[in-house]
Design a protein around this motif. Structure first.
Motif, mmCIF file in Angstrom:
data_model
loop_
_atom_site.group_PDB
_atom_site.id
_atom_site.type_symbol
_atom_site.label_atom_id
_atom_site.label_comp_id
_atom_site.label_asym_id
_atom_site.label_seq_id
_atom_site.Cartn_x
_atom_site.Cartn_y
_atom_site.Cartn_z
ATOM 1 N N THR A 204 0.829 -1.198 0.000
ATOM 2 C CA THR A 204 0.000 0.000 0.000
ATOM 3 C C THR A 204 0.865 1.250 0.000
ATOM 4 O O THR A 204 1.800 1.368 0.788
ATOM 5 C CB THR A 204 -0.931 0.023 1.234
ATOM 6 O OG1 THR A 204 -1.745 -1.152 1.211
ATOM 7 C CG2 THR A 204 -1.822 1.252 1.234
ATOM 8 N N LEU B 26 -1.069 3.198 -11.024
ATOM 9 C CA LEU B 26 -1.913 3.104 -9.834
ATOM 10 C C LEU B 26 -2.832 4.306 -9.682
ATOM 11 O O LEU B 26 -3.940 4.183 -9.181
ATOM 12 C CB LEU B 26 -1.041 2.951 -8.585
ATOM 13 C CG LEU B 26 -0.053 1.786 -8.617
ATOM 14 C CD1 LEU B 26 0.786 1.763 -7.360
ATOM 15 C CD2 LEU B 26 -0.785 0.469 -8.808
ATOM 16 N N VAL B 27 -2.348 5.466 -10.070
ATOM 17 C CA VAL B 27 -3.131 6.696 -10.000
ATOM 18 C C VAL B 27 -2.832 7.497 -11.254
ATOM 19 O O VAL B 27 -1.669 7.632 -11.641
ATOM 20 C CB VAL B 27 -2.766 7.537 -8.751
ATOM 21 C CG1 VAL B 27 -3.568 8.829 -8.717
ATOM 22 C CG2 VAL B 27 -2.957 6.746 -7.471
ATOM 23 N N ARG C 134 -6.659 14.960 -8.224
ATOM 24 C CA ARG C 134 -6.994 14.637 -6.839
ATOM 25 C C ARG C 134 -7.076 15.926 -6.042
ATOM 26 O O ARG C 134 -6.261 16.835 -6.219
ATOM 27 C CB ARG C 134 -5.948 13.719 -6.190
ATOM 28 C CG ARG C 134 -5.792 12.362 -6.840
ATOM 29 C CD ARG C 134 -7.043 11.511 -6.646
ATOM 30 N NE ARG C 134 -6.887 10.174 -7.163
ATOM 31 C CZ ARG C 134 -7.211 9.789 -8.384
ATOM 32 N NH1 ARG C 134 -7.677 10.653 -9.252
ATOM 33 N NH2 ARG C 134 -7.058 8.534 -8.766
ATOM 34 N N TYR D 247 -4.155 10.122 0.828
ATOM 35 C CA TYR D 247 -4.686 9.024 0.027
ATOM 36 C C TYR D 247 -3.885 7.749 0.258
ATOM 37 O O TYR D 247 -2.711 7.805 0.618
ATOM 38 C CB TYR D 247 -4.615 9.372 -1.472
ATOM 39 C CG TYR D 247 -5.497 10.524 -1.851
ATOM 40 C CD1 TYR D 247 -6.792 10.306 -2.296
ATOM 41 C CD2 TYR D 247 -5.034 11.838 -1.752
ATOM 42 C CE1 TYR D 247 -7.605 11.366 -2.643
ATOM 43 C CE2 TYR D 247 -5.849 12.904 -2.097
ATOM 44 C CZ TYR D 247 -7.135 12.662 -2.546
ATOM 45 O OH TYR D 247 -7.935 13.718 -2.875
ATOM 46 N N GLN D 248 -4.553 6.619 0.015
ATOM 47 C CA GLN D 248 -3.887 5.318 0.026
ATOM 48 C C GLN D 248 -4.277 4.581 -1.243
ATOM 49 O O GLN D 248 -5.426 4.645 -1.675
ATOM 50 C CB GLN D 248 -4.292 4.485 1.236
ATOM 51 C CG GLN D 248 -3.696 4.983 2.524
ATOM 52 C CD GLN D 248 -3.933 4.013 3.666
ATOM 53 O OE1 GLN D 248 -4.873 3.231 3.646
ATOM 54 N NE2 GLN D 248 -3.068 4.075 4.651
ATOM 55 N N THR D 249 -3.310 3.886 -1.823
ATOM 56 C CA THR D 249 -3.532 3.122 -3.050
ATOM 57 C C THR D 249 -2.812 1.795 -2.919
ATOM 58 O O THR D 249 -1.645 1.766 -2.533
ATOM 59 C CB THR D 249 -2.989 3.886 -4.278
ATOM 60 O OG1 THR D 249 -3.648 5.139 -4.363
ATOM 61 C CG2 THR D 249 -3.211 3.105 -5.547
#
Length: 171
Positions: free
Chosen positions: A102, A128-129, A133, A138-140
């Protein structure tokens, strides 16, 4: 629990885990646990509840009061709940990982963000992103199923802030 003021940007949520005693002196029967967010009791933004049954006896320890405990609302502090003040990408956790890790990142302002993963030869293996935003934290998750064990590079680009790091996939 309060009164207490928590300031948080839109779209952000906080989890506060609490444990509530139900004392032996409470009569057996059906109860409803209710929680409110707002300026209680005058303004309620949202609420939730769940039913539970108080039994005559239980297998837990006997308690004599309605104490509740858990994560303190004030331990987070205003700086934690407020908007970030700088761009930041934390190292992925766990690292080394198998097969998921993560990423956590912070944006002090609304920007276009990309977070990509590359193999050691520089070939892009994941995006992933990729998009706009709002300011916030944030978490990915990165799911590496199908990738070989080895070193991978990740790159965050957020406005003029750029950073690159490495992580290790161990299978």
């Amino acid at each position: 629990f309060g009164p207490l003021t928590l300031t948080s940007p839109g779209g952000r949520s906080q989890d506060f885990y609490r444990t509530q005693n139900v004392p032996a002196i409470a009569p057996p029967g059906d109860y409803t646990y209710e929680v409110y967010a707002g300026i209680y009791p005058d303004i309620i933004w949202c609420s939730d509840s769940f039913p539970f049954e108080k039994l005559e006896t239980s297998d837990g320890p006997t308690v004599s009061n309605w104490d509740n405990w858990g994560r303190c609302f004030n331990e987070a502090g205003e700086s934690y709940l407020g908007l970030p003040t700088t761009f930041l990408l934390l190292s992925p956790a766990p690292n080394p990982f198998n097969p998921t890790t993560t990423f956590s990142y912070e944006l002090p302002e609304a920007v276009q963000v990309s977070l990509t993963v590359y193999d050691i030869s520089g070939r892009q293996v994941a995006t992933l992103v990729d998009g706009y935003r709002n300011a916030g934290t944030y978490q990915t998750e990165f799911h590496a199923e199908g990738l070989a064990s080895g070193v991978y590079l990740y790159h965050l680009n957020a406005d003029e802030y750029q950073t690159t790091g490495k992580m290790v996939l161990l299978k």
